[in-house]
Design an enzyme around this catalytic site. Sequence first.
Site, short mmCIF file in Angstrom:
data_model
loop_
_atom_site.label_atom_id
_atom_site.label_comp_id
_atom_site.label_asym_id
_atom_site.label_seq_id
_atom_site.Cartn_x
_atom_site.Cartn_y
_atom_site.Cartn_z
N CYS A 114 0.87 -1.07 -0.04
CA CYS A 114 -0.01 0.13 0.26
C CYS A 114 0.98 1.26 0.00
O CYS A 114 1.41 1.49 -1.04
CB CYS A 114 -1.10 0.01 1.22
SG CYS A 114 -2.36 1.13 1.16
N HIS A 217 -3.65 -5.13 0.83
CA HIS A 217 -3.23 -5.60 1.97
C HIS A 217 -3.27 -6.85 2.02
O HIS A 217 -4.16 -7.46 2.63
CB HIS A 217 -3.70 -4.70 3.17
CG HIS A 217 -3.64 -3.43 3.52
ND1 HIS A 217 -2.41 -2.97 4.34
CD2 HIS A 217 -4.02 -2.07 2.80
CE1 HIS A 217 -2.49 -1.44 4.49
NE2 HIS A 217 -3.30 -1.19 3.47
N GLU A 219 -1.95 -9.02 3.81
CA GLU A 219 -1.62 -9.63 5.25
C GLU A 219 -3.05 -9.59 5.94
O GLU A 219 -3.11 -10.24 7.00
CB GLU A 219 -0.67 -8.63 6.32
CG GLU A 219 -1.20 -7.33 6.60
CD GLU A 219 -1.17 -6.21 5.63
OE1 GLU A 219 -1.30 -5.09 5.84
OE2 GLU A 219 -0.78 -6.60 4.56
#
Length: 241
Positions: A114, A217, A219
Amino acid sequence: MNKPIVAVTADTLLADMKPINQRMADYAPRPLLDSLGKAGLLPIILAYDTYADPEEFVETFDALVLPGGPNPSPRFYGEEPLWCIGPTYEKRDIFEIGLIRACLKMGKPILGICRGLQILNVALGGTLWQDMPTQNPKAFIQHMQKAPGQVATHYVEIEKGSRLHDILGDGLYVNSRHREGIKKLAPSLKETAHARDGVIEAVESRDNELITAVQWHPENMDDAVMAPFFRAFADRIIRMK
């Protein structure tokens, strides 16, 4: 064999905004640290330090991870800030730009997420849309999603022949939490994925394997979908050590 050490640059939480007693805590996102750990890496949190040479830090780790966070300051790509942009944090910008250049000089891999994609582009000579809803008429997709952060909301198409294509295939739905985006791509980077409105969603280095960065993102997404992405990063670090 010792696990590769990856430095994750920290953000700063203003824990107490009282005028006299302002406490600041450096942190990195727990889901990101967990994803790196599951991939066989040893993550350490690297708090910004504008008093040391970045090359001193780079000697202590095997790879760099640039996570999400506040908007990079427009002054680093030669623009004045618009009224509509969010907070910026120049000390982190300066620190990360120095680390990026030191890592590339010393041949150490970098993963950007990001904001990490954006600061990489800026550090290497590119520019950003400060606020896509008002500046980029082609960006019709909702890139600052209203759905929960872990929910994948829009599709990205991945360029054939890229390392990202080898990992994730032709495309996938991703989460999206950003107002800024790449306007002019840095000369040493190449686009590897884009949204259906043309916004660049992933890049990698043009002439080597040092840089991989995505605008979403990973994660926060399903492990079954994004675990191969983090494992590929770990494999690349081991191969390049």
